[in-house]
Design an enzyme around this catalytic site. Structure first.
Site, PDB file in Angstrom:
ATOM      1  N   GLU A 204       0.832  -1.212   0.000  1.00  0.00           N
ATOM      2  CA  GLU A 204       0.000   0.000   0.000  1.00  0.00           C
ATOM      3  C   GLU A 204       0.867   1.265   0.000  1.00  0.00           C
ATOM      4  O   GLU A 204       0.562   2.235  -0.693  1.00  0.00           O
ATOM      5  CB  GLU A 204      -0.936   0.010   1.219  1.00  0.00           C
ATOM      6  CG  GLU A 204      -2.125  -0.921   1.051  1.00  0.00           C
ATOM      7  CD  GLU A 204      -2.874  -1.185   2.357  1.00  0.00           C
ATOM      8  OE1 GLU A 204      -4.037  -1.587   2.287  1.00  0.00           O
ATOM      9  OE2 GLU A 204      -2.279  -1.000   3.453  1.00  0.00           O
ATOM     10  N   GLN A 205       1.957   1.217   0.777  1.00  0.00           N
ATOM     11  CA  GLN A 205       2.852   2.380   0.811  1.00  0.00           C
ATOM     12  C   GLN A 205       3.517   2.564  -0.557  1.00  0.00           C
ATOM     13  O   GLN A 205       3.723   3.675  -1.020  1.00  0.00           O
ATOM     14  CB  GLN A 205       3.903   2.210   1.926  1.00  0.00           C
ATOM     15  CG  GLN A 205       4.754   3.443   2.157  1.00  0.00           C
ATOM     16  CD  GLN A 205       3.951   4.630   2.684  1.00  0.00           C
ATOM     17  OE1 GLN A 205       2.945   4.455   3.352  1.00  0.00           O
ATOM     18  NE2 GLN A 205       4.385   5.840   2.366  1.00  0.00           N
ATOM     19  N   SER A 231       7.919   3.806   5.924  1.00  0.00           N
ATOM     20  CA  SER A 231       6.767   4.470   6.539  1.00  0.00           C
ATOM     21  C   SER A 231       6.457   3.857   7.894  1.00  0.00           C
ATOM     22  O   SER A 231       6.391   2.631   8.029  1.00  0.00           O
ATOM     23  CB  SER A 231       5.532   4.331   5.645  1.00  0.00           C
ATOM     24  OG  SER A 231       4.380   4.732   6.375  1.00  0.00           O
ATOM     25  N   ASP A 240      -3.081   8.279  11.954  1.00  0.00           N
ATOM     26  CA  ASP A 240      -3.365   9.660  11.580  1.00  0.00           C
ATOM     27  C   ASP A 240      -4.710   9.990  12.209  1.00  0.00           C
ATOM     28  O   ASP A 240      -5.712   9.316  11.925  1.00  0.00           O
ATOM     29  CB  ASP A 240      -3.411   9.826  10.062  1.00  0.00           C
ATOM     30  CG  ASP A 240      -2.027   9.688   9.440  1.00  0.00           C
ATOM     31  OD1 ASP A 240      -1.025   9.691  10.192  1.00  0.00           O
ATOM     32  OD2 ASP A 240      -1.940   9.565   8.203  1.00  0.00           O
ATOM     33  N   GLU A 287       3.561  17.168  10.993  1.00  0.00           N
ATOM     34  CA  GLU A 287       2.277  16.496  10.743  1.00  0.00           C
ATOM     35  C   GLU A 287       1.522  16.462  12.063  1.00  0.00           C
ATOM     36  O   GLU A 287       1.740  15.591  12.895  1.00  0.00           O
ATOM     37  CB  GLU A 287       2.496  15.061  10.217  1.00  0.00           C
ATOM     38  CG  GLU A 287       3.102  15.015   8.823  1.00  0.00           C
ATOM     39  CD  GLU A 287       3.099  13.611   8.212  1.00  0.00           C
ATOM     40  OE1 GLU A 287       2.581  12.669   8.852  1.00  0.00           O
ATOM     41  OE2 GLU A 287       3.629  13.473   7.092  1.00  0.00           O
ATOM     42  N   HIS A 290      -0.252  12.977  12.780  1.00  0.00           N
ATOM     43  CA  HIS A 290       0.420  11.671  12.830  1.00  0.00           C
ATOM     44  C   HIS A 290       0.903  11.376  14.261  1.00  0.00           C
ATOM     45  O   HIS A 290       1.836  12.012  14.747  1.00  0.00           O
ATOM     46  CB  HIS A 290       1.588  11.653  11.843  1.00  0.00           C
ATOM     47  CG  HIS A 290       2.314  10.340  11.769  1.00  0.00           C
ATOM     48  ND1 HIS A 290       2.147   9.440  10.725  1.00  0.00           N
ATOM     49  CD2 HIS A 290       3.198   9.759  12.610  1.00  0.00           C
ATOM     50  CE1 HIS A 290       2.907   8.375  10.934  1.00  0.00           C
ATOM     51  NE2 HIS A 290       3.564   8.557  12.076  1.00  0.00           N
TER      52      HIS A 290
END
Ligand SMILES: [Zn+2]
Length: 320
Positions: A204-205, A231, A240, A287, A290
């Site tokens: 997915e990353q 990641s 997130d 971020e 995150h």
């Protein structure tokens, strides 16, 4: 008879005088020699160079005899003292601290130590280590430490859609339990937290990264997404988080929910992984959404001390 005795006395006095002179000369000689010997010691040379006794103690405590001897022959190194006094000084990185300082003369000792401890004296992705998954909830993933494409956590659980709009999203169970406690306390304070991204597979990353790379190139992709394996979402330890009222990356920072997390998330083991002034050290721009689970003990330490998790890992886990 009388004369002889007198002569004898004279001789005795003469001999005694001679002995006394010899003794005085020996005492002077010994002292001169001792003084000469002392002047050959590192301590004397370092004091002469301007180091205080306390600084000399520090040098002897943190450096090898050989290193101290080399220093004793040179001018005082003020920067070295500051580096040795830094709370997060790591001995095996000393050469890198000094090399980085030489290339970046204006940098403070704190900046130099933080930079080298986080490997950011190397360009991103140019110095590569395998993430030690044995570190469990304290495993490090950044632009120097990566997970294998085959890694996925063994204790993933599904996230209830009360917390995440949508189905099929997963996170490690230890993180889920902590999140639910945190969610409830936030809710008691009138805040409704919503998860927007959780565990992400390597594949997915890869998709996320490649979509940016294909449309706007590697430099852009690197500025906005981690490369696959790099990641934190692959650890299953990162979430997130937004809120019902503030749902986007542009309006979450400074919102009531964000403020609440900044002040309370550590009590549940979460830290804001990428902060406003840590981009140089973490490799990621701020971020506000995150949040990484590291457990209450480490999260509390990081809440109380002004260092990144990357620095914590270098000092306490890798070299602790
Ligand atoms: Zn994230």
């Amino acid at each position: 008879m009388k004369k002889t005795r007198l002569k004898l006395k004279k001789n005795v006095w003469f001999a005694l005088g001679g002995v006394l002179v010899v003794i005085i000369m020996i005492v002077i000689g010994v002292n001169v020699y001792r003084d000469y010997q002392y002047k050959q010691t590192n301590e004397y040379k370092l004091l002469e160079a301007g180091y205080t006794e306390e600084e000399i103690k520090l040098l002897e405590e943190k450096l090898t005899d050989e290193e101290v001897t080399t220093l004793a022959e040179a001018e005082k190194d003020e920067f070295l003292i500051q580096v040795l006094q830094d709370d997060y000084f790591i001995k095996s990185y000393l050469d890198r601290y000094m090399a980085y300082h030489q290339d970046n003369e204006g940098s403070s000792a704190r900046t130099v130590v933080a930079t080298v401890n986080t490997n950011t004296d190397y360009d991103y992705y140019t110095k590569d280590f395998d993430t030690n998954v044995e570190d469990d909830t304290l495993m490090l993933v950044n632009k120097y430490y990566h997970l294998d494409s085959s890694y996925s956590p063994t204790d993933l659980v599904n996230i209830n859609n009360k917390y995440y709009y949508g189905e099929g999203h997963q996170i490690r169970s230890v993180v889920y339990d902590a999140f639910i406690d945190m969610w409830n306390e936030a809710n008691n304070n009138g805040i409704y937290l919503i998860i927007n991204s959780s565990y992400r597979t390597y594949a997915e990353q890869q998709q996320v990264y490649d979509s940016y790379k294909d449309s706007r190139g590697t430099t852009y992709a690197d500025s906005i997404a981690a490369r696959p394996g790099y990641s934190e979402h692959q650890t299953g330890l990162s979430l997130d988080i937004f809120s019902k009222e503030n749902t986007t990356t542009s309006n979450f920072k400074g919102s009531p929910a964000h403020e609440w997390l900044v002040n309370n998330a550590y009590k549940y083991g979460f830290i804001q992984r990428y902060e406003e002034d840590t981009e140089e050290l973490t490799g990621f721009a701020e971020e506000a959404w995150h949040w990484r689970y590291v457990g209450v003990e480490v999260a509390t330490y990081l809440h109380e001390h002004n260092i990144t998790f990357d620095e914590y890992y270098a000092y306490f886990i890798l070299n602790g």
